[in-house]
Design an enzyme around this catalytic site. Structure first.
Site, PDB file in Angstrom:
ATOM      1  N   SER A  86      27.709  78.383  38.556  1.00 38.06           N
ATOM      2  CA  SER A  86      26.663  78.214  39.567  1.00 38.06           C
ATOM      3  C   SER A  86      26.667  76.803  40.155  1.00 38.06           C
ATOM      4  O   SER A  86      27.108  75.851  39.519  1.00 38.06           O
ATOM      5  CB  SER A  86      25.287  78.495  38.959  1.00 38.06           C
ATOM      6  OG  SER A  86      25.252  79.763  38.363  1.00 38.06           O
TER       7      SER A  86
HETATM    8  N1  SAH Z   1      25.570  80.265  34.204  1.00 40.00           N
HETATM    9  C1  SAH Z   1      26.913  80.657  34.487  1.00 40.00           C
HETATM   10  C2  SAH Z   1      26.899  81.692  35.594  1.00 40.00           C
HETATM   11  C3  SAH Z   1      28.062  82.570  35.579  1.00 40.00           C
HETATM   12  S1  SAH Z   1      27.990  83.830  36.809  1.00 40.00           S
HETATM   13  C4  SAH Z   1      27.712  79.453  34.928  1.00 40.00           C
HETATM   14  O1  SAH Z   1      27.151  78.601  35.627  1.00 40.00           O
HETATM   15  O2  SAH Z   1      28.891  79.365  34.592  1.00 40.00           O
HETATM   16  C5  SAH Z   1      27.092  85.096  35.997  1.00 40.00           C
HETATM   17  C6  SAH Z   1      27.694  85.659  34.749  1.00 40.00           C
HETATM   18  O3  SAH Z   1      26.898  86.781  34.359  1.00 40.00           O
HETATM   19  C7  SAH Z   1      29.112  86.165  34.878  1.00 40.00           C
HETATM   20  O4  SAH Z   1      29.917  85.524  33.938  1.00 40.00           O
HETATM   21  C8  SAH Z   1      29.007  87.661  34.592  1.00 40.00           C
HETATM   22  O5  SAH Z   1      30.113  88.211  33.911  1.00 40.00           O
HETATM   23  C9  SAH Z   1      27.752  87.723  33.745  1.00 40.00           C
HETATM   24  N2  SAH Z   1      27.095  89.017  33.695  1.00 40.00           N
HETATM   25  C10 SAH Z   1      26.920  89.915  34.692  1.00 40.00           C
HETATM   26  N3  SAH Z   1      26.238  90.984  34.249  1.00 40.00           N
HETATM   27  C11 SAH Z   1      25.978  90.771  32.937  1.00 40.00           C
HETATM   28  C12 SAH Z   1      25.306  91.502  31.924  1.00 40.00           C
HETATM   29  N4  SAH Z   1      24.749  92.703  32.154  1.00 40.00           N
HETATM   30  N5  SAH Z   1      25.229  90.973  30.689  1.00 40.00           N
HETATM   31  C13 SAH Z   1      25.771  89.761  30.416  1.00 40.00           C
HETATM   32  N6  SAH Z   1      26.409  89.018  31.329  1.00 40.00           N
HETATM   33  C14 SAH Z   1      26.520  89.506  32.587  1.00 40.00           C
END
Ligand code: SAH
Length: 217
Positions: free
Chosen positions: A65
């Site tokens: 993010s």
């Molecule tokens: N806070 C992280 C954001 C990553 S993007 C960062 O800054 O690196 C969001 C993440 O949510 C992705 O890695 C995706 O695989 C995960 N995600 C999506 N749906 C999900 C679910 N149902 N349970 C767990 N993770 C999920």
């Protein structure tokens, strides 16, 4: 956390120009953003861009993010250092690090095992000791350790998953992007004496939350 000197100047600039300039006031959040070496959460080829004002790819079609979004979401949680926190969407583990510096214990869940593996490696190398990882559908939360004083969802949901409301402690707070698959509004959800209060904060764009209670896989 291990102190990292590399890219310190870029980190300071990020905090001043993107975080403080846009109104983030919580000193602890600002300090944490200053400390955590964001470049270590992306691939080496992205190091020169790691402190810029946008999300970056982290593999598996997912993104780390935007720094401001991480700071703004964390500020909404009003952490004091004592909380048990649930993070849905570990991704790179960058927000996990910020949460771990500001709370007692972080439980972070991710649906893509490869991302959990990489995030764990980074966070271990930085000597974090208060993070628990799981590969699972975060729409269902992580009931084993519930209730949580704070919950942060870092993927966009069609609505607030019921399990997450159930696993939020009384006087707890959750931040979650709610909307369509392409654009959302960041929501703050609070529980007081068993009642749920929800307010809309501002527009945002996240990758979709995939699973039961999220978007279909
Ligand atoms: N806070 C992280 C954001 C990553 S993007 C960062 O800054 O690196 C969001 C993440 O949510 C992705 O890695 C995706 O695989 C995960 N995600 C999506 N749906 C999900 C679910 N149902 N349970 C767990 N993770 C999920």
């Amino acid at each position: 956390m291990l102190e990292v000197e590399e890219w310190k100047y870029e980190r300071e600039r990020m905090v001043e120009e993107q975080i403080v300039a846009r109104g983030v006031k919580n000193k602890l959040v600002i300090e944490a953003m200053q400390k955590v070496p964001r470049h270590l959460f992306v691939d080496k080829t992205y190091y020169p861009q790691a402190y810029n004002d946008y999300p970056l790819p982290i593999g598996n079609d997912q993104t780390i993010s935007q720094p401001y979004m991480v700071a703004a979401m964390t500020e909404e949680l009003k952490l004091t250092g004592k909380e048990k926190v649930l993070e849905v969407g570990t991704g790179s583990g960058y927000q996990t690090a910020i949460l771990a510096l500001l709370s007692h214990k972080v439980y972070t869940v991710e649906r893509i095992a490869n991302l959990t593996m990489k995030a764990r490696k980074t966070l271990d190398s930085l000597k974090f000791r208060n993070i628990n990882f799981a590969v699972r559908d975060g729409c269902m939360g992580w009931s084993d350790y519930a209730p949580y004083d704070a919950i942060v969802v870092t993927a966009g949901a069609p609505d607030v998953p019921t399990a997450l409301i159930q696993q939020l402690a009384d006087n707890g707070r959750m931040v979650i992007p709610v909307g369509s698959e392409y654009t959302q509004v960041l929501n703050r959800v609070e529980k007081r004496r068993g009642r749920v209060h929800r307010i809309e904060l501002f527009g945002c764009t996240f990758v979709p939350l995939v699973g039961k209670g999220g978007w279909n896989n």
